[in-house]
Design a protein around this motif. Structure first.
Motif, PDB file in Angstrom:
ATOM      1  N   ILE A  41       0.819  -1.210   0.000  1.00 19.36           N
ATOM      2  CA  ILE A  41       0.000   0.000   0.000  1.00 19.36           C
ATOM      3  C   ILE A  41       0.851   1.257   0.000  1.00 19.36           C
ATOM      4  CG2 ILE A  41      -1.716   1.331   1.314  1.00 19.36           C
ATOM      5  CD1 ILE A  41      -2.845  -1.442   2.250  1.00 19.36           C
ATOM      6  N   VAL A  42       1.851   1.339   0.875  1.00 20.45           N
ATOM      7  CA  VAL A  42       2.640   2.573   0.980  1.00 20.45           C
ATOM      8  C   VAL A  42       3.801   2.615  -0.002  1.00 20.45           C
ATOM      9  CG1 VAL A  42       1.989   2.948   3.383  1.00 20.45           C
ATOM     10  CG2 VAL A  42       4.138   1.793   2.875  1.00 20.45           C
ATOM     11  N   ARG A  43       4.170   1.468  -0.576  1.00 17.08           N
ATOM     12  CA  ARG A  43       5.191   1.376  -1.639  1.00 17.08           C
ATOM     13  C   ARG A  43       6.597   1.766  -1.202  1.00 17.08           C
ATOM     14  NH1 ARG A  43       1.716  -1.177  -4.701  1.00 17.08           N
ATOM     15  NH2 ARG A  43       0.149   0.023  -5.782  1.00 17.08           N
ATOM     16  N   ASP A  44       6.861   1.659   0.102  1.00 19.73           N
ATOM     17  CA  ASP A  44       8.187   1.997   0.606  1.00 19.73           C
ATOM     18  C   ASP A  44       8.422   1.184   1.877  1.00 19.73           C
ATOM     19  OD1 ASP A  44       9.561   4.130   2.773  1.00 19.73           O
ATOM     20  OD2 ASP A  44      10.555   4.030   0.824  1.00 19.73           O
ATOM     21  N   ARG A  45       9.516   0.445   1.908  1.00 20.29           N
ATOM     22  CA  ARG A  45       9.751  -0.467   3.033  1.00 20.29           C
ATOM     23  C   ARG A  45       9.882   0.277   4.366  1.00 20.29           C
ATOM     24  NH1 ARG A  45      10.870  -5.947   3.974  1.00 20.29           N
ATOM     25  NH2 ARG A  45      11.851  -6.198   5.996  1.00 20.29           N
ATOM     26  N   GLU A  46      10.609   1.379   4.371  1.00 20.86           N
ATOM     27  CA  GLU A  46      10.810   2.118   5.615  1.00 20.86           C
ATOM     28  C   GLU A  46       9.472   2.645   6.153  1.00 20.86           C
ATOM     29  OE1 GLU A  46      13.113   6.125   6.830  1.00 20.86           O
ATOM     30  OE2 GLU A  46      14.332   4.610   5.801  1.00 20.86           O
ATOM     31  N   ARG A  47       8.659   3.201   5.267  1.00 19.79           N
ATOM     32  CA  ARG A  47       7.332   3.682   5.683  1.00 19.79           C
ATOM     33  C   ARG A  47       6.468   2.519   6.133  1.00 19.79           C
ATOM     34  NH1 ARG A  47       4.253   7.130   1.662  1.00 19.79           N
ATOM     35  NH2 ARG A  47       2.840   7.332   3.409  1.00 19.79           N
ATOM     36  N   ALA A  48       6.579   1.385   5.443  1.00 27.76           N
ATOM     37  CA  ALA A  48       5.792   0.206   5.808  1.00 27.76           C
ATOM     38  C   ALA A  48       6.164  -0.272   7.210  1.00 27.76           C
ATOM     39  CB  ALA A  48       5.994  -0.910   4.781  1.00 27.76           C
ATOM     40  N   GLU A  49       7.445  -0.210   7.535  1.00 24.60           N
ATOM     41  CA  GLU A  49       7.873  -0.590   8.886  1.00 24.60           C
ATOM     42  C   GLU A  49       7.283   0.352   9.927  1.00 24.60           C
ATOM     43  OE1 GLU A  49      12.120  -0.682   8.467  1.00 24.60           O
ATOM     44  OE2 GLU A  49      12.092  -2.680   7.549  1.00 24.60           O
ATOM     45  N   ASP A  50       7.247   1.653   9.613  1.00 22.92           N
ATOM     46  CA  ASP A  50       6.632   2.624  10.520  1.00 22.92           C
ATOM     47  C   ASP A  50       5.137   2.343  10.675  1.00 22.92           C
ATOM     48  OD1 ASP A  50       9.050   3.910  10.845  1.00 22.92           O
ATOM     49  OD2 ASP A  50       8.604   5.510   9.398  1.00 22.92           O
ATOM     50  N   VAL A  51       4.486   2.053   9.554  1.00 21.76           N
ATOM     51  CA  VAL A  51       3.053   1.729   9.581  1.00 21.76           C
ATOM     52  C   VAL A  51       2.813   0.503  10.453  1.00 21.76           C
ATOM     53  CG1 VAL A  51       1.166   0.796   8.171  1.00 21.76           C
ATOM     54  CG2 VAL A  51       2.416   2.823   7.401  1.00 21.76           C
TER      55      VAL A  51
END
Length: 182
Positions: A41-51
């Motif tokens: 959904i967010v298309r970015d691993r770092e953001r996905a980890e935060d999510v």
């Protein structure tokens, strides 16, 4: 000797009672796949980890709101992560697009990982078979919502269909999938 299946409902209820081991058990059991949901959904691993981190904090804080009569505990957890990811995408200035090379690499990595899904209780062949049973508009709505991460409004625009119809198709499609997969 077979190990008993993981009891998601008991773990959520333990979280509601403040038992931290239960949150850890849920994280260890599902984090890998939940990260994949968030990353799609967010298309970015770092953001996905935060999510994922934020979503697990929500699971901890709101486990007491889980109602077993309304659905499975595992489904509830995935819904929390999905909503957290959609919220992150909607934040102004945070949307990041992936180029084709990055997207292809991500897709290839996820397909390699799909072979390790046997312990999840759901196999891709069964899901694909059940998805194919849905009529094309319902299937498209479900895929856009749960794979592509589109909102109901985005799906309505994309399919040039009234919002209420899209919501209805998703609800009925999920009910059909649940019945087919059970």
């Amino acid at each position: 000797m077979d190990t008993p299946p993981f009891d998601y409902e008991a773990a959520l209820l333990a979280c509601a009672r403040g038992e931290r081991f239960a949150l850890r058990a849920l994280y260890e059991r599902e984090a890998r796949w939940l990260l994949g949901v968030a990353q799609r959904i967010v298309r970015d691993r770092e953001r996905a980890e935060d999510v994922l981190h934020d979503a697990f904090m929500q699971v901890w804080d709101h486990a007491c709101t889980f109602e077993p009569a309304l659905g499975s505990a595992r489904g509830w957890i995935y819904t929390v992560v999905r909503h957290a990811a959609l919220k992150a995408v909607r934040e102004p200035g945070r949307l990041q697009l992936m180029d084709v090379t990055e997207l292809t690499a991500l897709s290839d990595a996820q397909q390699r990982d799909d072979g390790a899904d046997e312990g999840r209780g759901l196999d891709a062949d069964s899901l694909e078979r059940c998805l194919q049973r849905l009529d094309a508009p319902r299937r498209a709505c479900v895929v856009h919502a749960f794979v592509d991460g589109y909102t109901h409004e985005q799906i309505a625009v994309r399919l040039n269909t009234p919002l209420g119809t899209v919501k209805s198709w998703i609800k009925r499609g999920l009910a059909s999938l649940k019945e087919c997969l059970s």
